[in-house]
Motif scaffolding. Structure first.
Motif, mmCIF file in Angstrom:
data_model
loop_
_atom_site.group_PDB
_atom_site.id
_atom_site.type_symbol
_atom_site.label_atom_id
_atom_site.label_comp_id
_atom_site.label_asym_id
_atom_site.label_seq_id
_atom_site.Cartn_x
_atom_site.Cartn_y
_atom_site.Cartn_z
ATOM 1 N N ALA A 113 0.738 -1.165 -0.046
ATOM 2 C CA ALA A 113 -0.059 -0.040 0.063
ATOM 3 C C ALA A 113 0.749 1.333 0.122
ATOM 4 O O ALA A 113 0.596 2.200 -0.696
ATOM 5 C CB ALA A 113 -0.919 -0.086 1.022
ATOM 6 N N ASP A 114 1.917 1.193 0.968
ATOM 7 C CA ASP A 114 2.605 2.515 0.898
ATOM 8 C C ASP A 114 3.060 2.848 -0.443
ATOM 9 O O ASP A 114 2.870 4.196 -0.668
ATOM 10 C CB ASP A 114 3.797 2.288 1.960
ATOM 11 N N PRO A 115 4.012 2.353 -1.396
ATOM 12 C CA PRO A 115 4.618 2.574 -2.344
ATOM 13 C C PRO A 115 3.318 3.055 -3.602
ATOM 14 O O PRO A 115 3.533 3.801 -4.450
ATOM 15 C CB PRO A 115 5.472 1.573 -3.033
ATOM 16 N N SER A 116 2.121 2.202 -3.273
ATOM 17 C CA SER A 116 1.087 2.703 -4.293
ATOM 18 C C SER A 116 0.546 4.068 -3.927
ATOM 19 O O SER A 116 0.445 4.620 -4.786
ATOM 20 C CB SER A 116 0.121 1.638 -4.216
ATOM 21 N N ILE A 117 0.427 4.209 -2.722
ATOM 22 C CA ILE A 117 -0.028 5.797 -2.429
ATOM 23 C C ILE A 117 0.879 6.592 -2.606
ATOM 24 O O ILE A 117 0.540 7.748 -3.055
ATOM 25 C CB ILE A 117 -0.362 5.976 -0.756
ATOM 26 N N THR A 118 2.084 6.472 -2.455
ATOM 27 C CA THR A 118 3.206 7.174 -2.977
ATOM 28 C C THR A 118 3.027 7.735 -4.519
ATOM 29 O O THR A 118 3.360 8.896 -5.070
ATOM 30 C CB THR A 118 4.524 6.766 -2.476
ATOM 31 N N GLU A 119 2.989 6.391 -5.163
ATOM 32 C CA GLU A 119 2.555 6.683 -6.606
ATOM 33 C C GLU A 119 1.595 7.491 -7.078
ATOM 34 O O GLU A 119 1.617 8.544 -7.926
ATOM 35 C CB GLU A 119 2.527 5.550 -7.275
ATOM 36 N N ILE A 120 0.527 7.217 -6.502
ATOM 37 C CA ILE A 120 -0.843 8.475 -6.589
ATOM 38 C C ILE A 120 -0.359 9.699 -6.405
ATOM 39 O O ILE A 120 -0.847 10.519 -7.077
ATOM 40 C CB ILE A 120 -1.945 7.854 -5.732
ATOM 41 N N MET A 121 0.265 10.111 -5.145
ATOM 42 C CA MET A 121 0.867 11.406 -4.786
ATOM 43 C C MET A 121 1.865 11.919 -6.035
ATOM 44 O O MET A 121 1.713 13.165 -6.373
ATOM 45 C CB MET A 121 1.288 11.421 -3.364
ATOM 46 N N GLN A 122 2.731 10.965 -6.406
ATOM 47 C CA GLN A 122 3.774 11.534 -7.356
ATOM 48 C C GLN A 122 2.916 11.816 -8.654
ATOM 49 O O GLN A 122 3.359 12.970 -9.261
ATOM 50 C CB GLN A 122 4.594 10.527 -7.703
ATOM 51 N N GLU A 123 2.097 11.348 -8.847
ATOM 52 C CA GLU A 123 1.306 11.441 -10.314
ATOM 53 C C GLU A 123 0.435 12.765 -10.319
ATOM 54 O O GLU A 123 0.217 13.133 -11.268
ATOM 55 C CB GLU A 123 0.601 10.296 -10.569
ATOM 56 N N THR A 124 0.013 13.070 -9.162
ATOM 57 C CA THR A 124 -1.026 14.080 -9.126
ATOM 58 C C THR A 124 -0.475 15.474 -8.273
ATOM 59 O O THR A 124 -1.328 16.436 -8.606
ATOM 60 C CB THR A 124 -2.428 13.569 -8.385
ATOM 61 N N VAL A 125 0.388 15.337 -7.632
ATOM 62 C CA VAL A 125 0.760 16.797 -6.995
ATOM 63 C C VAL A 125 1.728 17.652 -7.941
ATOM 64 O O VAL A 125 2.662 16.982 -8.535
ATOM 65 C CB VAL A 125 1.541 16.388 -5.746
ATOM 66 N N PRO A 126 1.251 18.709 -8.238
ATOM 67 C CA PRO A 126 1.946 19.762 -9.011
ATOM 68 C C PRO A 126 3.405 19.873 -8.598
ATOM 69 O O PRO A 126 3.881 19.543 -7.256
ATOM 70 C CB PRO A 126 1.398 21.044 -9.212
ATOM 71 N N GLU A 127 4.680 20.005 -9.711
ATOM 72 C CA GLU A 127 5.880 20.080 -9.284
ATOM 73 C C GLU A 127 6.128 21.103 -8.403
ATOM 74 O O GLU A 127 6.918 21.210 -7.266
ATOM 75 C CB GLU A 127 6.695 20.309 -10.568
ATOM 76 N N ASN A 128 5.537 22.491 -8.502
ATOM 77 C CA ASN A 128 5.858 23.577 -7.542
ATOM 78 C C ASN A 128 5.297 23.565 -6.088
ATOM 79 O O ASN A 128 5.319 24.302 -5.223
ATOM 80 C CB ASN A 128 5.531 24.766 -8.132
ATOM 81 N N GLU A 129 4.484 22.262 -5.747
ATOM 82 C CA GLU A 129 3.966 22.121 -4.652
ATOM 83 C C GLU A 129 4.219 20.919 -3.727
ATOM 84 O O GLU A 129 3.797 20.422 -2.739
ATOM 85 C CB GLU A 129 2.301 22.031 -4.725
ATOM 86 N N ARG A 130 5.081 20.313 -4.387
ATOM 87 C CA ARG A 130 5.585 18.781 -3.960
ATOM 88 C C ARG A 130 6.331 18.672 -2.494
ATOM 89 O O ARG A 130 5.995 18.026 -1.583
ATOM 90 C CB ARG A 130 6.681 18.281 -4.979
ATOM 91 N N TYR A 131 7.010 19.836 -2.139
ATOM 92 C CA TYR A 131 7.808 19.755 -0.841
ATOM 93 C C TYR A 131 6.655 19.894 0.180
ATOM 94 O O TYR A 131 6.464 19.617 1.063
ATOM 95 C CB TYR A 131 8.773 20.718 -0.921
ATOM 96 N N ARG A 132 5.744 21.159 -0.183
ATOM 97 C CA ARG A 132 4.872 21.353 0.714
ATOM 98 C C ARG A 132 3.531 20.239 1.127
ATOM 99 O O ARG A 132 3.442 20.249 2.223
ATOM 100 C CB ARG A 132 3.922 22.732 0.231
#
Length: 542
Positions: A414-433
């Motif tokens: 589950a952990d890397p799957s949810i990480t992938e969902i976040m990687q695919e949907t969060v814009p580049e200029n908002e990743r760290y926040r």
């Protein structure tokens, strides 16, 4: 003769295909491989230190002080991570990484010195407590830097490298990062345990001090080399300096408006648990006289099970959708944790909440849990128990640790799957926040858990903490299930989630047959993909 010629050509093709791939994509292979190597170095040092300090604190103060240390750790993360996220989103990638790398290793080195002084018992009780608090504070600050460093590795740098390459896959690198973490978690307890048994705990603390100074120098040089030789990592910094406004929106507001909010928050709920191989579980086993070798064995087997779960995520990714894989993994985790719930009712478990409540006084609570830092070792005295003894005489402990071990499989699907969902949907200029706010929310639930452990640090009440933990893990599963259903309960693999992100509309006026020069330029750069032959003499839109 013709058959032999064909076989020879096919064999030569097989031999040269990997060589051709490396020749054509050598920059990608070099950058991704270097990042993987640095990530392993970082994870291995963190895992060594995290396992060791569980024994350091347990020796000095027992389960109650372990919970206090984790509470301090979580509170500092909760406060600082969103602030650091804002800073990293508005600063140069390389500069931000070097600062957090320096902070992580320096704080661990100083914490190791403080642990050495307190474990060596050079001072009286008051001074030992002061040194322990200083060690815990420095360790908490190092954990903040470590979380930021990992977020930079697997939530920003690797995304840039993969997307620049046009051939890499985020799922592959998520698997690699998770596998690296589990390999480090598997090997670190053995090494750390052997070190403590051979040279002693105080001397082990000094070894870690030296390790982190050397580690900082090596990682810093490698990261600098990687940044200088990967132009794609510079691009965001160049665009920010020319175009973007300063970051003003609050990190929480950015987080809650993300499409991936529910999966991310479901992952946060999993931190409201004592059913993980953190220092609380280690201290609980230590107080029940389980030997460090057995505890290290359980932890290493748990890491191996997690490693298998990571590759389960990767193999399922060929056929199944990432949202379904996360749903399936969370379901398996909940099934495995039923073993922990059942352990409360098995022989050997001391859970007696009603009896504890009827005899409860503030004085007895303080005497049992916090009376003296020097008495922790006396309270834990007794012959260390082997795995065979635990199975025969205290099956509750065996089922408790087996449940935690088995749950790692579903968790690390589950952990890397949810990480992938976040990687695919969060814009580049908002990743760290977004990602560091995610870490802060995880720590907020960890804070609540630690407060409960601090309030009820005894074996008589630990069963209640087990029930609380399984409840929150189940709530996380329900929240993610709601996301899976609203996504159309996908099972088979779909197009990447990033394809759903709105892109600017580009209109090109074509005055004559053929491919428009601007369109041809975009195709050559790889900014767009041609899905069909383009031959038109009219105005079209992409």
């Amino acid at each position: 003769q013709m058959a032999n010629c064909v076989d020879a050509c096919m064999a030569r093709s097989r031999r040269t295909r990997p060589a051709r791939f490396f020749d054509r994509h050598k920059d990608y292979v070099r950058a991704a491989g270097t990042l993987d190597a640095v990530y392993f170095f970082s994870c291995f040092g963190d895992r060594l230190w995290a396992f060791s300090i569980g024994f350091f604190i347990a020796d000095l103060g027992g389960l109650a002080w372990v919970a206090l240390g984790q509470l301090l750790d979580s509170l500092i993360k909760l406060i600082l991570l969103p602030i650091i996220g804002n800073y990293l989103d508005s600063s140069e990638r390389h500069k931000g990484m070097q600062i957090i790398l320096l902070c992580n290793n320096i704080f661990i080195a100083c914490s190791a010195v403080a642990f050495f002084l307190s474990l060596s018992k050079f001072f009286d009780e008051t001074m030992t407590i002061v040194l322990l608090i200083v060690a815990l504070l420095l360790n908490a600050l190092s954990r903040v830097a470590s979380e930021a460093q990992k977020a930079a590795f697997n939530k920003d740098w690797i995304i840039v490298i993969v997307r620049e390459s046009k051939v890499g896959k985020l799922s592959t690198h998520n698997s690699v990062f998770s596998a690296i973490d589990q390999i480090a978690a598997f090997s670190a307890p053995f090494l750390s345990g052997e070190c403590m048994e051979i040279i002693g705990k105080p001397q082990t603390a000094l070894v870690f001090m030296g390790w982190n100074i050397v580690s900082w120098v090596i990682e810093s040089l490698v990261i600098r080399h990687l940044y200088q030789n990967t132009p794609a990592l510079h691009q965001r910094d160049q665009r920010r300096s020319k175009e973007e406004e300063p970051v003003t929106e609050h990190a929480l507001a950015v987080y809650f408006r993300q499409k991936c909010f529910r999966p991310a928050f479901a992952l946060s709920l999993l931190f409201m648990t004592v059913l993980g191989f953190d220092n609380i579980a280690i201290a609980f086993g230590n107080e029940n006289h389980i030997s460090p070798a057995v505890l290290g064995g359980f932890r290493s087997v748990g890491a191996l099970v997690g490693f298998i779960g990571v590759w389960g995520y990767k193999l399922m990714g060929w056929k199944f959708d990432v949202v379904f894989i996360a749903f399936f993994g969370l379901a398996l985790q909940n099934v495995a944790l039923l073993s922990c719930s059942s352990s409360v009712f098995l022989p050997g478990n001391e859970f007696d909440l009603r009896g504890y409540a009827s005899n409860f006084t503030l004085n007895s609570w303080y005497e049992d849990a916090y009376s003296s830092i020097f008495h922790a070792k006396e309270k834990a005295e007794g012959a260390e128990k082997s795995l065979g003894w635990i199975w025969e005489n205290s099956p509750s402990l065996f089922f408790f640790f087996m449940g935690i071990t088995g749950a790692r499989f579903g968790l690390w699907m589950a952990d890397p799957s949810i990480t992938e969902i976040m990687q695919e949907t969060v814009p580049e200029n908002e990743r760290y926040r977004v990602n560091l706010t995610q870490n802060a929310l995880q720590e907020s639930f960890s804070v609540l858990k630690d407060i409960l452990v601090v309030a009820f640090p005894l074996a008589y009440t630990f069963g209640g903490l087990i029930f609380m933990s399984t409840t929150f893990v189940f709530l996380g599963f329900l929240l993610f299930t709601s996301y899976w259903l609203t996504e159309g309960f996908p099972v088979r693999r779909r197009k990447p989630l990033s394809d759903d992100i709105d892109v600017p509309r580009l209109e090109l006026k074509v005055t004559e047959p053929g491919v428009h020069p601007e369109l041809a330029d975009l195709l050559e750069k790889g900014d767009i993909e041609m899905q069909a032959p383009i031959q038109t003499s009219r105005t079209d839109a992409l």
